[in-house]
Design an enzyme around this catalytic site. Structure first.
Site, PDB file in Angstrom:
ATOM      1  N   ASP A 195       0.749  -1.217  -0.127  1.00 30.64           N
ATOM      2  CA  ASP A 195       0.195  -0.101  -0.005  1.00 30.64           C
ATOM      3  C   ASP A 195       0.765   1.402   0.499  1.00 30.64           C
ATOM      4  O   ASP A 195       1.308   1.515   0.955  1.00 30.64           O
ATOM      5  CB  ASP A 195      -0.803   0.048   1.442  1.00 30.64           C
ATOM      6  CG  ASP A 195      -1.895   1.329   1.663  1.00 30.64           C
ATOM      7  OD1 ASP A 195      -1.822   2.047   0.868  1.00 30.64           O
ATOM      8  OD2 ASP A 195      -1.987   1.431   2.593  1.00 30.64           O
ATOM      9  N   GLU A 229      -7.321   0.975  -4.270  1.00 24.64           N
ATOM     10  CA  GLU A 229      -6.981   0.628  -3.348  1.00 24.64           C
ATOM     11  C   GLU A 229      -8.580   0.420  -2.953  1.00 24.64           C
ATOM     12  O   GLU A 229      -8.603  -0.411  -2.184  1.00 24.64           O
ATOM     13  CB  GLU A 229      -6.768   1.859  -2.423  1.00 24.64           C
ATOM     14  CG  GLU A 229      -5.565   2.305  -2.729  1.00 24.64           C
ATOM     15  CD  GLU A 229      -5.056   3.564  -2.419  1.00 24.64           C
ATOM     16  OE1 GLU A 229      -5.900   4.691  -1.807  1.00 24.64           O
ATOM     17  OE2 GLU A 229      -3.833   4.431  -3.293  1.00 24.64           O
ATOM     18  N   ASP A 268     -13.104   5.573   2.359  1.00 24.30           N
ATOM     19  CA  ASP A 268     -11.496   6.165   2.729  1.00 24.30           C
ATOM     20  C   ASP A 268     -11.491   6.865   3.279  1.00 24.30           C
ATOM     21  O   ASP A 268     -10.999   8.233   2.353  1.00 24.30           O
ATOM     22  CB  ASP A 268     -10.765   5.554   2.020  1.00 24.30           C
ATOM     23  CG  ASP A 268      -9.525   5.481   1.771  1.00 24.30           C
ATOM     24  OD1 ASP A 268      -8.806   6.310   2.783  1.00 24.30           O
ATOM     25  OD2 ASP A 268      -8.969   4.971   0.876  1.00 24.30           O
ATOM     26  N   LYS A 270       3.766  10.993  -3.415  1.00 27.29           N
ATOM     27  CA  LYS A 270       2.268  10.680  -4.300  1.00 27.29           C
ATOM     28  C   LYS A 270       1.403  11.610  -5.096  1.00 27.29           C
ATOM     29  O   LYS A 270       1.047  11.124  -6.141  1.00 27.29           O
ATOM     30  CB  LYS A 270       1.108   9.935  -3.408  1.00 27.29           C
ATOM     31  CG  LYS A 270       0.109   8.649  -3.787  1.00 27.29           C
ATOM     32  CD  LYS A 270       0.211   7.905  -3.260  1.00 27.29           C
ATOM     33  CE  LYS A 270      -1.406   6.458  -3.085  1.00 27.29           C
ATOM     34  NZ  LYS A 270      -2.224   6.036  -2.776  1.00 27.29           N
TER      35      LYS A 270
HETATM   36  P1  ADP Z   1      -3.323   8.658   4.429  1.00 23.38           P
HETATM   37  O1  ADP Z   1      -3.790   7.303   3.673  1.00 23.38           O
HETATM   38  O2  ADP Z   1      -3.729   9.753   4.005  1.00 23.38           O
HETATM   39  O3  ADP Z   1      -1.898   8.306   4.778  1.00 23.38           O
HETATM   40  P2  ADP Z   1      -4.429   7.301   7.264  1.00 23.38           P
HETATM   41  O4  ADP Z   1      -5.392   6.271   6.409  1.00 23.38           O
HETATM   42  O5  ADP Z   1      -2.698   6.747   7.579  1.00 23.38           O
HETATM   43  O6  ADP Z   1      -3.693   8.479   6.218  1.00 23.38           O
HETATM   44  O7  ADP Z   1      -5.256   7.652   8.828  1.00 23.38           O
HETATM   45  C1  ADP Z   1      -4.376   9.047   8.786  1.00 23.38           C
HETATM   46  C2  ADP Z   1      -4.888   9.828  10.123  1.00 23.38           C
HETATM   47  O8  ADP Z   1      -6.069   9.112  10.641  1.00 23.38           O
HETATM   48  C3  ADP Z   1      -5.174  10.960  10.570  1.00 23.38           C
HETATM   49  O9  ADP Z   1      -4.985  11.986  10.518  1.00 23.38           O
HETATM   50  C4  ADP Z   1      -4.069  10.506  12.627  1.00 23.38           C
HETATM   51  O10 ADP Z   1      -4.846  11.482  12.976  1.00 23.38           O
HETATM   52  C5  ADP Z   1      -5.791   9.682  11.476  1.00 23.38           C
HETATM   53  N1  ADP Z   1      -6.125   8.447  13.511  1.00 23.38           N
HETATM   54  C6  ADP Z   1      -4.983   7.349  13.391  1.00 23.38           C
HETATM   55  N2  ADP Z   1      -5.462   7.255  13.845  1.00 23.38           N
HETATM   56  C7  ADP Z   1      -6.726   7.429  14.719  1.00 23.38           C
HETATM   57  C8  ADP Z   1      -7.132   8.141  15.615  1.00 23.38           C
HETATM   58  N3  ADP Z   1      -7.826   6.126  16.922  1.00 23.38           N
HETATM   59  N4  ADP Z   1      -8.827   8.220  15.858  1.00 23.38           N
HETATM   60  C9  ADP Z   1      -8.988   8.985  14.633  1.00 23.38           C
HETATM   61  N5  ADP Z   1      -7.917   9.707  13.766  1.00 23.38           N
HETATM   62  C10 ADP Z   1      -7.029   8.888  14.184  1.00 23.38           C
HETATM   63 MG    MG Z   2      -4.805   5.903   2.690  1.00 22.77          MG
END
Ligand code: ADP
Ligand code: MG
Length: 662
Positions: free
Chosen positions: A37, A200, A222, A99
């Site tokens: 991913d 995805e 997502d 990205k």
């Molecule tokens: P991306 O796909 O954009 O790389 P992610 O799917 O990794 O991002 O998501 C990251 C986001 O998820 C961040 O804003 C982070 O603060 C939020 N996040 C991670 N864990 C939690 C949680 N337990 N509660 C709320 N938000 C969360």
């Molecule tokens: Mg993502």
């Protein structure tokens, strides 16, 4: 193009099919496929060897998520948390969220970033300029992504104890051709065999095993750090299709943090925070937000802002986030409407992305879709899991119940003599697939072949989509049907078609790459398929007519060449015979010249010509055989004749393509 009257042309269309070649051996290694991913903020690698449950691989510090950040501050690039640590000090030499630049041109970059961009000449590809340790470097987004992929590749090969066989990399469903190609290139530069790219949302659906039902309609919601994507997927006969995508490329958890931070600063009476205070507040906001996904109240302290032990309750958080979450819900409704469905028609909703851990998000999604979303799988890992499952299948493992193979929506074929289409890969064949067929020369004068790749269900090339044309030159001068040109259609898992033509005696080779269904909507595909039914009987007669013309042209050409060869050898062809044959040839020419000649008349002319020239052809053949026979036993001669018969039979009847399943 392939006019049968143009008998003595130097180049010509493909003609006649001979025996299929052997099956290509499979090079795949079951269990050595990995899923990646490649995310905007984080990237992950997962394995699911030989049908096992998928698992994400962590680094030596047990961290499964690799920040998608690359630092060009020293001799060697540094990837991940160590790169993040250098970001503040070297904002221009530490690249994050690369990205967003993949496969984009300067005009596409409508967001803010700290980098110096420059456009590569010609290609319109963005380069990022970094000043690393005093040395100026120009980097393409593809190279930067390749650094991230390399780290994950090494993590996987260390785990497997061997080189990996191939990889499935996930991309957003809305990625266009250029963005996908850039991702694929990054994989190649990282030394990876990219089995395929996978959308995805499709990966997430796979991780939940939604493909097992065979049919269904699903939504994948997502919500990550910086982006929100909603996709509507349809599963039909075990094949997923992305029906619609929507979302907001500037809405995610980072915006949640901003809103919460503003609230905290406001509460503390700080109306004009310094940059440092704002950053500190944002970090505290994120920590509080994440904590509030599990507990109903938390305390916040921000030294830089003089905030100490302030309580933040989940209700407050929810009222702050609600307007943002409502924006995602509106996008869901819009996308469903675009896809032409109502929420209650869905069979399931999948949650992806860290921000879907926020309970309020889950509640609003449930309310909107009228059912609880699927949340059992860690929303950070679900995409990597799906990629790993798909990679395991593509590595050659047998997995129960999992298919997820794409199909070819429209047949792929070649134009042959007379403008007739020979289908090489049939409609609905599952990809990846490769098939090949052998063609031969029409006449000795033919030293090149026109390869015209078409797509469609109709019998005549003029009614199909033209995908590519090229010419294979350097075919040796050989009697009709003696040259062998093997044409291979290789359709990879991303539906990229490579057509290769190879002359088997000299090994001369030519190939092209095309994207067959590029730019075709589902409706257009359906329409093209329907047309093939509507025109079935007309197409059938058109094809028979074209075939009749090709046959008459071929026989007439062979007879002319033979007559020329034997000159005036009276024992082979008498003057009367020659006159009669020439008259039949003239009749043939006359009928071919008539645009409205029907198939039966053309076939009758060919049969008349064959009948008249048959005794002469037999005499000529016997003489040739006798000439080559001296010193050979009767047995040899008989087997030579039998082999010749068999070959003739095969050439007459051999309209078969061989499908090689990967
Ligand atoms: P991306 O796909 O954009 O790389 P992610 O799917 O990794 O991002 O998501 C990251 C986001 O998820 C961040 O804003 C982070 O603060 C939020 N996040 C991670 N864990 C939690 C949680 N337990 N509660 C709320 N938000 C969360
Ligand atoms: Mg993502």
């Amino acid at each position: 193009m392939s006019n049968t009257n143009a008998t003595l042309h130097d180049t010509g269309a493909l003609f006649q099919i001979a025996e299929p070649e052997e099956r290509a051996p499979s090079k795949r290694r079951p269990g050595f496929g990995i899923g990646i991913d490649l995310g905007t903020t984080h990237s992950l690698v997962a394995l699911a060897p030989e049908g096992s449950a998928p698992r994400v691989l962590a680094d030596a510090q047990d961290r499964p998520l690799l920040p998608s950040v690359v630092a060009y501050t020293g001799e060697e690039p540094v990837v991940g948390a160590d790169a993040v640590a250098q970001q503040e000090e070297h904002p221009q030499a530490v690249i994050s969220s690369v990205k967003r630049f993949m496969g984009r041109g300067l005009a596409d970059i409508d967001f803010t970033h700290p980098y110096t961009l420059d456009v590569d000449e010609g290609a319109g590809v963005i380069r990022i300029e970094v000043d690393s340790a005093g040395v100026k470097r120009r980097l393409s987004p593809v190279e930067v992504s390749a650094e991230i992929l390399r780290v994950l590749r090494d993590r996987a090969s260390a785990e497997l104890g061997e080189e990996i066989d191939g990889v499935v990399i996930t991309v957003p469903a809305y990625f266009d051709d250029a963005q996908r190609q850039a991702t694929r290139d990054a994989g190649r530069i990282a030394g990876l065999n990219v089995y395929r790219l996978l959308a995805e949302p499709t990966a997430a659906a796979l991780a939940y095993g939604l493909d097992r039902g065979g049919q269904g309609l699903f939504a994948v919601y997502d919500l990550g750090g910086g982006t929100f994507d909603i996709s509507i997927l349809r599963l039909r006969d075990g094949v997923f299709q992305v029906l619609a995508t929507g979302g907001d490329s500037a809405l995610g958890g980072d915006d949640f943090d901003r809103v919460i931070a503003a609230h905290l600063l406001d509460e503390a009476g700080i109306t004009e925070p310094t940059l440092h205070q704002r950053d500190a507040a944002r970090i505290a906001a994120r920590t509080a937000k994440e904590a509030l996904s599990a507990v109903s109240s938390t305390t916040v302290s921000i030294a830089a802002c003089g905030i100490g032990g302030v309580e933040l309750r989940r209700e407050t958080l929810e009222s702050l986030l609600d307007p943002l979450i409502q924006r995602t819900i509106r996008a869901c409704r819009r996308t469903l409407r675009d896809a032409g469905f109502r929420a209650r028609e869905l069979d399931g909703v999948v949650l992806v992305g860290g921000s879907t851990r926020v309970p309020r998000v889950r509640a609003l999604v449930e309310e909107t879709f009228g059912r609880p979303p699927l949340t059992d799988i860690d929303p950070d890992k679900v995409v990597a899991y799906g990629a790993a499952i798909q990679a395991d299948i593509l590595s050659g493992s047998a997995r129960e119940g999992v298919t997820l193979l794409d199909v070819v929506p429209l047949s792929l074929g070649l134009e042959t003599m007379g403008g007739i289409v020979e289908k090489i890969i049939p409609r609905n064949a599952t990809i990846p697939i490769s098939a090949r067929q052998v063609f031969t020369n029409y006449s000795e004068q033919q030293t090149a072949m026109q390869i015209h790749v078409v797509q469609g269900e109709r019998e005549l090339a003029s009614d199909c989509r033209s995908l590519a044309r090229f010419e294979l030159k350097g075919i040796p001068r050989l009697p009709p049907s003696m040259a062998r040109v093997e044409v291979t259609f290789q359709l990879d898992a991303d539906a990229l078609l490579t057509v290769t033509a190879r002359e088997l005696m000299t090994g001369t080779k030519q190939s092209v790459e095309v994207k067959p269904t590029y730019g075709l909507s589902e409706e257009e595909v359906d329409k093209l398929v329907m047309e093939s039914y509507d025109f079935a009987s007309e197409d059938y007669s058109a094809r028979s007519l074209a075939e009749a013309r090709v046959e008459l042209g071929r026989v007439a050409l062979a007879v002319r060449i033979a007559l020329e060869e034997v000159g005036h050898l009276k024992d082979i062809v008498t003057a009367e015979e020659r006159a009669a044959i020439e008259a039949a040839l003239a009749d043939g020419d006359a009928i071919m010249a008539r645009k409205d000649a029907d198939g039966d008349a053309i076939t009758a002319a060919r049969k008349a010509l064959e009948k008249l020239s048959e005794p002469f052809a037999r005499r000529r053949m016997e003489r040739a055989l006798l000439a080559g026979m001296e010193g050979r036993s009767l047995f040899d001669i008989e087997s030579a004749l039998a082999a010749e018969e068999a070959e003739l039979d095969e050439r007459r009847g051999g309209h078969s393509a061989e499908i090689i399943e990967d």
